[in-house]
Design an enzyme around this catalytic site. Structure first.
Site, PDB file in Angstrom:
ATOM      1  N   SER A 114     -11.485   2.271 -32.735  1.00 52.70           N
ATOM      2  CA  SER A 114     -10.932   2.104 -31.400  1.00 52.70           C
ATOM      3  C   SER A 114      -9.493   1.616 -31.429  1.00 52.70           C
ATOM      4  O   SER A 114      -8.847   1.528 -30.392  1.00 52.70           O
ATOM      5  CB  SER A 114     -11.785   1.110 -30.600  1.00 52.70           C
ATOM      6  OG  SER A 114     -11.832  -0.140 -31.272  1.00 52.70           O
ATOM      7  N   HIS A 135     -13.270   8.649 -31.578  1.00 50.58           N
ATOM      8  CA  HIS A 135     -13.660   7.382 -30.955  1.00 50.58           C
ATOM      9  C   HIS A 135     -14.810   7.640 -29.981  1.00 50.58           C
ATOM     10  O   HIS A 135     -14.607   8.024 -28.835  1.00 50.58           O
ATOM     11  CB  HIS A 135     -12.458   6.770 -30.235  1.00 50.58           C
ATOM     12  CG  HIS A 135     -12.748   5.457 -29.588  1.00 50.58           C
ATOM     13  ND1 HIS A 135     -12.011   4.968 -28.535  1.00 50.58           N
ATOM     14  CD2 HIS A 135     -13.715   4.529 -29.838  1.00 50.58           C
ATOM     15  CE1 HIS A 135     -12.495   3.794 -28.159  1.00 50.58           C
ATOM     16  NE2 HIS A 135     -13.535   3.522 -28.932  1.00 50.58           N
ATOM     17  N   GLU A 147     -12.951  10.537 -27.544  1.00 52.96           N
ATOM     18  CA  GLU A 147     -11.508  10.493 -27.753  1.00 52.96           C
ATOM     19  C   GLU A 147     -11.226  10.925 -29.197  1.00 52.96           C
ATOM     20  O   GLU A 147     -11.644  10.272 -30.139  1.00 52.96           O
ATOM     21  CB  GLU A 147     -11.021   9.055 -27.515  1.00 52.96           C
ATOM     22  CG  GLU A 147      -9.537   8.900 -27.377  1.00 52.96           C
ATOM     23  CD  GLU A 147      -9.155   7.479 -26.985  1.00 52.96           C
ATOM     24  OE1 GLU A 147      -8.161   7.307 -26.273  1.00 52.96           O
ATOM     25  OE2 GLU A 147      -9.854   6.526 -27.403  1.00 52.96           O
ATOM     26  N   ASN A 185      -8.674   2.286 -25.453  1.00 51.40           N
ATOM     27  CA  ASN A 185      -8.661   0.859 -25.757  1.00 51.40           C
ATOM     28  C   ASN A 185      -7.345   0.183 -25.424  1.00 51.40           C
ATOM     29  O   ASN A 185      -7.306  -1.020 -25.194  1.00 51.40           O
ATOM     30  CB  ASN A 185      -9.015   0.623 -27.230  1.00 51.40           C
ATOM     31  CG  ASN A 185     -10.504   0.468 -27.411  1.00 51.40           C
ATOM     32  OD1 ASN A 185     -11.272   1.057 -26.660  1.00 51.40           O
ATOM     33  ND2 ASN A 185     -10.924  -0.324 -28.369  1.00 51.40           N
TER      34      ASN A 185
END
Length: 278
Positions: A114, A135, A147, A185
């Site tokens: 992340s 991710h 992601e 994130n």
């Protein structure tokens, strides 16, 4: 791709193994001890049962498709490898040279991270063009998108291979560039950290903070409920990486977050975070 290696049998690795098994992939799930792997197998069984009870279990899960092993050498059979260990550079940097030596040269490595630089991880291998970030969000089987992070050397072919796997898992890959925190994130951790500051400063309690986000903005979960789900220790690791990467005071970890992690209040997985879980 028929066989996927999953390194790390924590919350994310367990969810991945379940999701892959439900989609017909053979899985080689590795971790350091048999106890961790036994816990992962038990959690997968519990998740599958709960999914059936709630009517959202997804495809049928075949437990025979998941192989649990402490021998990372078995990853030599994998067609694709996803690494999911703790978000600490000192731990991750030991894994990639080992994977590079074990796996066939054409195998793609995906870092389920992340915040840590995919380009930096790729530099630990002899195949930087075949390393990317994926991710996944928790809980993995229930999230429709991932992601996907393109490192400096990641090729179009590597991205296509990753997208093929994600399609087989019933997920959409959203490609972003390699920057600390990526998209999700960089925004989420800043939001969670600021929410913790609100509690720390006595502006509002955890329930009030979360109710505002759910009632006013239609979020399914508030930022502090989300923090408990992710794990406060993971939140702290991620915020610290952002702080160190950008040298920007807006990412300074809240003292209350540090204190709760030191006290072992890690959220759902420990039974206590901003809320109590039984």
């Amino acid at each position: 791709m028929k066989r996927v290696g999953v390194v790390g049998a924590g919350v994310m690795g367990t969810g991945l193994a379940q999701n892959l098994g439900q989609c017909g992939y053979e899985v080689i799930l590795t971790d350091l001890t048999d106890e961790i792997l036994a816990g992962a197998a038990q959690q997968i069984r519990a998740n599958v049962r709960m999914g059936k009870l709630l009517g959202n279990g997804g495809p049928e899960f075949d437990p025979e498709l998941v192989r649990y092993t402490t021998d990372h050498g078995e990853l030599a059979e994998a067609d694709f490898v996803i690494e999911n260990i703790t978000e600490k550079w000192d731990l991750k940097k030991e894994v990639y040279p080992r994977l590079d030596a074990i796996c066939r040269p054409e195998v793609v490595f995906a870092a389920n991270t992340s915040a840590i630089s995919v380009t930096r991880l790729a530099g630990l291998t002899g195949r930087p063009d075949r390393v990317l970030g994926m991710h996944f969000m928790n809980p993995v089987p229930m999230k429709p998108a991932v992601e996907v992070i393109r490192g400096w050397h990641t090729t179009d072919e590597t991205l296509r291979t990753a997208e093929e796997l994600l399609e087989g898992m019933g997920k959409e890959g959203i490609v972003v560039a390699d920057a600390p925190g990526f998209v999700s994130n960089r925004v989420l951790m800043l939001t969670v950290n600021e929410a913790v500051y609100l509690v720390h400063e006595g502006v509002a309690g955890a329930e009030e903070v979360d109710r505002i986000f759910k009632s006013c903005f239609g979020h399914k979960m508030g930022p502090l409920e989300t923090a408990d789900l992710i794990g406060l220790d993971t939140i702290l690791f991620s915020v610290e990486v952002l702080y160190e990467s950008y040298n920007d005071s807006k990412y300074r970890p809240c003292p209350l977050l540090k204190k709760m992690v030191d006290a072992g209040l890690h959220g759902r997985k420990s039974g206590q975070g901003f809320y109590t879980y039984h």
